[in-house]
Design an enzyme around this catalytic site. Structure first.
Site, PDB file in Angstrom:
ATOM      1  N   LYS A 286       7.870  14.166  -3.694  1.00  0.00           N
ATOM      2  CA  LYS A 286       7.079  13.194  -4.464  1.00  0.00           C
ATOM      3  C   LYS A 286       6.391  13.983  -5.592  1.00  0.00           C
ATOM      4  O   LYS A 286       5.638  14.898  -5.339  1.00  0.00           O
ATOM      5  CB  LYS A 286       6.044  12.529  -3.548  1.00  0.00           C
ATOM      6  CG  LYS A 286       5.341  11.356  -4.191  1.00  0.00           C
ATOM      7  CD  LYS A 286       4.675  10.452  -3.150  1.00  0.00           C
ATOM      8  CE  LYS A 286       4.041   9.232  -3.837  1.00  0.00           C
ATOM      9  NZ  LYS A 286       3.504   8.263  -2.864  1.00  0.00           N
ATOM     10  N   GLU A 373       0.722  -4.186   8.616  1.00  0.00           N
ATOM     11  CA  GLU A 373      -0.457  -5.061   8.578  1.00  0.00           C
ATOM     12  C   GLU A 373      -0.515  -6.016   9.766  1.00  0.00           C
ATOM     13  O   GLU A 373      -1.603  -6.293  10.278  1.00  0.00           O
ATOM     14  CB  GLU A 373      -0.459  -5.846   7.263  1.00  0.00           C
ATOM     15  CG  GLU A 373      -0.837  -5.028   6.035  1.00  0.00           C
ATOM     16  CD  GLU A 373       0.311  -4.206   5.451  1.00  0.00           C
ATOM     17  OE1 GLU A 373       1.427  -4.255   5.994  1.00  0.00           O
ATOM     18  OE2 GLU A 373       0.074  -3.503   4.452  1.00  0.00           O
ATOM     19  N   ARG A 401       0.655 -10.547   5.147  1.00  0.00           N
ATOM     20  CA  ARG A 401       1.733 -10.146   6.066  1.00  0.00           C
ATOM     21  C   ARG A 401       1.327 -10.337   7.519  1.00  0.00           C
ATOM     22  O   ARG A 401       2.153 -10.266   8.413  1.00  0.00           O
ATOM     23  CB  ARG A 401       2.119  -8.701   5.778  1.00  0.00           C
ATOM     24  CG  ARG A 401       3.232  -8.214   6.610  1.00  0.00           C
ATOM     25  CD  ARG A 401       4.081  -7.166   6.004  1.00  0.00           C
ATOM     26  NE  ARG A 401       4.824  -7.582   4.832  1.00  0.00           N
ATOM     27  CZ  ARG A 401       5.562  -6.703   4.156  1.00  0.00           C
ATOM     28  NH1 ARG A 401       5.563  -5.445   4.506  1.00  0.00           N
ATOM     29  NH2 ARG A 401       6.258  -7.086   3.114  1.00  0.00           N
TER      30      ARG A 401
HETATM   31  C1  TPP Z   1       2.905  -4.473   2.523  1.00  0.00           C
HETATM   32  C2  TPP Z   1       2.333  -3.358   1.682  1.00  0.00           C
HETATM   33  N1  TPP Z   1       1.320  -2.632   2.171  1.00  0.00           N
HETATM   34  C3  TPP Z   1       0.779  -1.636   1.437  1.00  0.00           C
HETATM   35  C4  TPP Z   1       1.249  -1.359   0.177  1.00  0.00           C
HETATM   36  C5  TPP Z   1       0.590  -0.290  -0.674  1.00  0.00           C
HETATM   37  N2  TPP Z   1       1.529   0.793  -0.976  1.00  0.00           N
HETATM   38  C6  TPP Z   1       2.203   0.838  -2.100  1.00  0.00           C
HETATM   39  S1  TPP Z   1       3.211   2.153  -2.200  1.00  0.00           S
HETATM   40  C7  TPP Z   1       2.693   2.716  -0.682  1.00  0.00           C
HETATM   41  C8  TPP Z   1       3.250   3.970  -0.108  1.00  0.00           C
HETATM   42  C9  TPP Z   1       4.728   3.824   0.018  1.00  0.00           C
HETATM   43  O1  TPP Z   1       5.260   5.044   0.517  1.00  0.00           O
HETATM   44  P1  TPP Z   1       6.821   5.246   0.398  1.00  0.00           P
HETATM   45  O2  TPP Z   1       7.504   4.016   0.801  1.00  0.00           O
HETATM   46  O3  TPP Z   1       7.128   6.479   1.133  1.00  0.00           O
HETATM   47  O4  TPP Z   1       7.080   5.420  -1.167  1.00  0.00           O
HETATM   48  P2  TPP Z   1       6.786   6.708  -2.072  1.00  0.00           P
HETATM   49  O5  TPP Z   1       5.547   6.347  -2.868  1.00  0.00           O
HETATM   50  O6  TPP Z   1       6.577   7.863  -1.168  1.00  0.00           O
HETATM   51  O7  TPP Z   1       7.988   6.848  -2.930  1.00  0.00           O
HETATM   52  C10 TPP Z   1       1.769   1.845  -0.148  1.00  0.00           C
HETATM   53  C11 TPP Z   1       1.086   2.036   1.142  1.00  0.00           C
HETATM   54  C12 TPP Z   1       2.298  -2.163  -0.302  1.00  0.00           C
HETATM   55  N3  TPP Z   1       2.778  -2.001  -1.564  1.00  0.00           N
HETATM   56  N4  TPP Z   1       2.837  -3.130   0.455  1.00  0.00           N
END
Ligand code: TPP
Ligand code: DXP
Ligand code: MG
Length: 687
Positions: A286, A373, A401
């Site tokens: 990342k 969630e 959710r």
């Molecule tokens: C249902 C939901 N909960 C929380 C979020 C907030 N959120 C956005 S990106 C993220 C982290 C995602 O991690 P990953 O899937 O590993 O993607 P990366 O940023 O590492 O590429 C979170 C918690 C969201 N977008 N959707």
């Protein structure tokens, strides 16, 4: 802006990638990264996630033809490289601005974007649906690909999709983009499982080793023990290797290097020829290609605009003003210190909810459940049942959710779970996937549920205390905004009681939530410029609604405005009309201001408030319109005066509330000279 003689400038569609050599592709990847850095340095946007998927994006668009095949980027915050090579490079600098590119996939921008998303975990399901839909409509030749991060992967819906696709043997590809990060480091058993898979070498190495072991000459004596141990180690390692997915019916491949373009391409070509569901485990960094982001992917997940300095990077405009999130997390921190039974639950949003201090100082009272969630709410219900005092601290939009768990595990059981709903209302650049639009309407329908909204900074701590002392579920919602303080001696928080700031009969504004400051400023302007005497109520409770105050206002004022930063259908204004209807009081002179029955696109929050008429200008316009309809005299001011913005709107200076409860009477009296009327005695007692 894209450099005109760059390779990137020549890429108008993924088809143009085919003409590029491997060296060209490496150069293109570097140009894409510098474009991302150039854009994100100037505006807050998603950064580290996008840097990490440049090669994966290029390899996918080379191996597949997404003018025909299907590609879904889960969550969608890592969509910028995809936008760069699908004809939108020249516009990338407009991302997340009003009228500019959306910071997530947007089908109205490009046929390469299939779903507008922003909520994690749904890509495997929609990709499976696309595959089955294509089979049903005579397009079995189309591949379907979902790219999902390791943070999104533990979402329950992901396993629902894996279960279904594995069972049906659906031909689809799930690319697990594993960069060992959610926004914070990922949590839970899936993260540990992936850790083990990352640590051992590739699945095929072990298979090869296993085959050579078995085929080797049977050893005797002391060699036998070593031989058996090696077999056991190999089986153990291969058991860590995607067996979870293999057991569900997926072919597991990897883990492979997600920055090795050639390697990625060869695996993707292999996958195309394979049948059934496949999970390709890809390891990425990342922030790859921008060292500060690799070192601190949390800070660079969605950094504020920044500039290069000798000792690293500094934010261009350090935001100093405290926000509602700061006030809530401080109140929760204090609550944790007072009562060890208080537990704070977050769904992977420790940073966004500013819970780091609680995490570090009260680790046994802090629970990050990951992007789960539904589990967060049911988990909190279990804690409440056991006598703890759980707080689910969650973005309003992500709470959606867990709707069924709010109903069944919390409201139906009448358990004391506190919901702190952050980002309630318009959120600005994240746009329609992230606005907290529906929580007032969706939470107030549950029996036993108390629904509150602080009018300003002074309401936050008392509301948290009230909620933690209440023996039924409570929802407290607040915006992604700086704190405001309405200057008054706040009334204590009493269940179902509104706070009357000023009582007038020309008009009354019933304010729900943090737009109270704007309502007070609108009342001031109506008085000072138009001579209209419009009182203001801080509703505080949507459920139970203060029917006494609401019905009196409707009976006594020439017009009434209800103001809420939530959907008009079923929200606070609807509750007010229901109360009037139940009391048999005519309410044609009540006008509801709130979020319209459409999606509000990305822009700055103030731009969005103005767009939907929830800024001071909009509230004043609505009041003047209502006053005219009620037959009140409204002087016609020249357009400049009407259009003049409230000078302190941007500064959010403390707002003077004059009138019965106003601690600071207006220095200049009132436009028409009369002092403001104190609230009717019956009401002041009500508060
Ligand atoms: C249902 C939901 N909960 C929380 C979020 C907030 N959120 C956005 S990106 C993220 C982290 C995602 O991690 P990953 O899937 O590993 O993607 P990366 O940023 O590492 O590429 C979170 C918690 C969201 N977008 N959707
Ligand atoms: C992609 C995602 O859902 C989060 O990164 C979200 O954009 C955070 O929003 P805030 O910036 O309001 O914390
Ligand atoms: Mg990740």
């Amino acid at each position: 802006m894209t450099n005109a003689d760059s390779l990137l400038a020549r890429i108008t569609s993924p088809a143009d990638l085919r003409a590029l050599t491997d060296e060209d592709l490496e150069q293109l990847a570097a140009e894409m990264r510098s474009e991302l850095i150039g854009v994100v340095r100037r505006r807050s946007a998603h950064f580290a996630s996008n840097l990490g998927v440049v090669e994966l994006c290029l390899a996918l668009h080379q191996a597949f033809d997404f003018t025909r095949d299907r590609l879904i980027w889960d969550t969608g915050h890592q969509i910028y490289p995809h936008k760069l090579i699908t004809g939108r490079a020249a516009e990338l600098h407009t991302i997340r601005t009003k009228g500019g590119l959306m910071g997530y996939p947007n089908p109205s921008e490009s046929p390469f974007d299939l779903f507008m998303t922003g909520h994690a975990g749904c890509a495997p399901s929609t990709a499976m649906g696309l595959r089955v839909g294509d089979e049903l409509t005579g397009h079995p030749e189309r591949h379907s690909v979902a790219v999902i991060g390791d943070g999104a992967f533990p979402s329950g819906i992901v396993f629902e999709a894996l279960n279904n696709a594995g069972g049906l043997r659906t031909k689809m590809l799930v690319v697990l983009n594993d960069n060992k990060m959610s926004i914070c480091p990922p949590v839970g058993g899936v993260a540990n499982y992936l850790d083990r898979a990352r640590m051992s070498s590739t699945y095929h190495d072990w298979n090869k080793r296993l085959k050579s072991l078995v085929s080797s000459v049977p050893l005797v004596g002391e060699h036998a023990e070593r031989w058996v141990q090696q077999i056991k180690d190999a089986i153990k390692a291969s058991l860590n290797h995607g067996m979870l997915f293999e057991e569900l019916g997926f072919t597991y491949l990897g883990p492979i290097d997600g920055h090795d373009l050639k390697g990625l391409r060869s695996y993707l070509e292999k996958v195309k020829a394979m049948d059934g569901p496949i999970l390709l485990h890809v390891l990425t960094n990342k922030g790859h290609g921008f060292e500060p982001a690799v070192k601190d992917p949390v800070k660079f997940h969605a950094p504020a605009p920044f500039r290069k300095a000798e000792d690293g990077y500094v934010p261009l405009k350090a935001s100093s003003s405290r926000t509602y999130t700061d006030a809530v997390s401080a109140a929760l921190h204090a609550a944790c210190g007072r009562d060890p039974k208080v537990a704070i639950v977050t769904a992977a949003m420790c940073e966004g909810n500013k819970l780091q201090k609680i995490r570090d100082e009260y680790p046994s009272q802090f629970f990050d459940v990951g992007i789960c969630e539904g589990h967060a709410v049911a988990f909190a219900a279990g804690m409440a049942k056991a006598g703890a005092r759980p707080v689910v601290d969650i973005y309003s939009t992500f709470l959606q959710r867990s709707y069924d768990q709010i109903f069944q595990e919390v409201a139906l059981q009448d358990l004391p779970v506190v919901f702190c709903l952050d980002r309630a209302g318009l959120v600005g650049a994240d746009g329609p996937t992230h606005h907290g639009t529906y929580d007032l309407a969706s939470m107030r329908v549950f029996p036993n549920m108390v629904v509150m909204a602080p009018g300003d900074q002074r309401d936050v701590e008392p509301m948290i205390e009230f909620a933690l002392g209440h023996d039924s579920p409570v929802s407290i919602r607040y915006p992604r905004a700086g704190l405001e303080a309405v200057d008054r001696e706040p009334q204590p928080i009493e269940l179902g009681q509104a706070e009357v700031l000023e009582w007038e009969t020309d008009g009354m504004i019933l304010a729900c939530g943090a737009l109270l400051g704007a309502c007070v400023r609108a009342s001031d302007r109506l008085r000072e410029r138009y001579g209209l005497r419009v009182g203001v109520v801080n509703a505080r409770f949507v459920k139970p609604l203060d029917r006494n105050v609401v019905c009196k206002a409707i009976e006594e004022a020439a017009f009434v405005l209800t103001v809420e930063e939530g959907c008009l259908m079923g929200g606070f204004g609807s509750a007010v009309l229901e109360a009037a209807g139940d009391a048999g009081i005519p309410a044609a002179h009540v006008r509801r201001l709130g979020l319209p029955d459409r999606f509000v696109l990305h822009a700055e929050r103030d731009e969005q408030l103005a767009e939907v008429g929830l800024d001071v200008d909009g509230i004043v316009r609505a009041a003047l319109d209502q006053a005219r309809r009620a037959g009140l005299h409204v002087p016609d001011l020249d357009p400049e005066a009407e259009a003049e913005h409230d000078a302190d709107l941007d500064g959010h200076a403390p707002v003077q509330a004059s009138g019965a409860n106003g601690a600071a009477e207006r220095a200049n009296g009132h436009a028409n000279g009369a002092a403001s009327k104190p609230a009717p005695a019956a009401l002041t007692a009500q508060g």
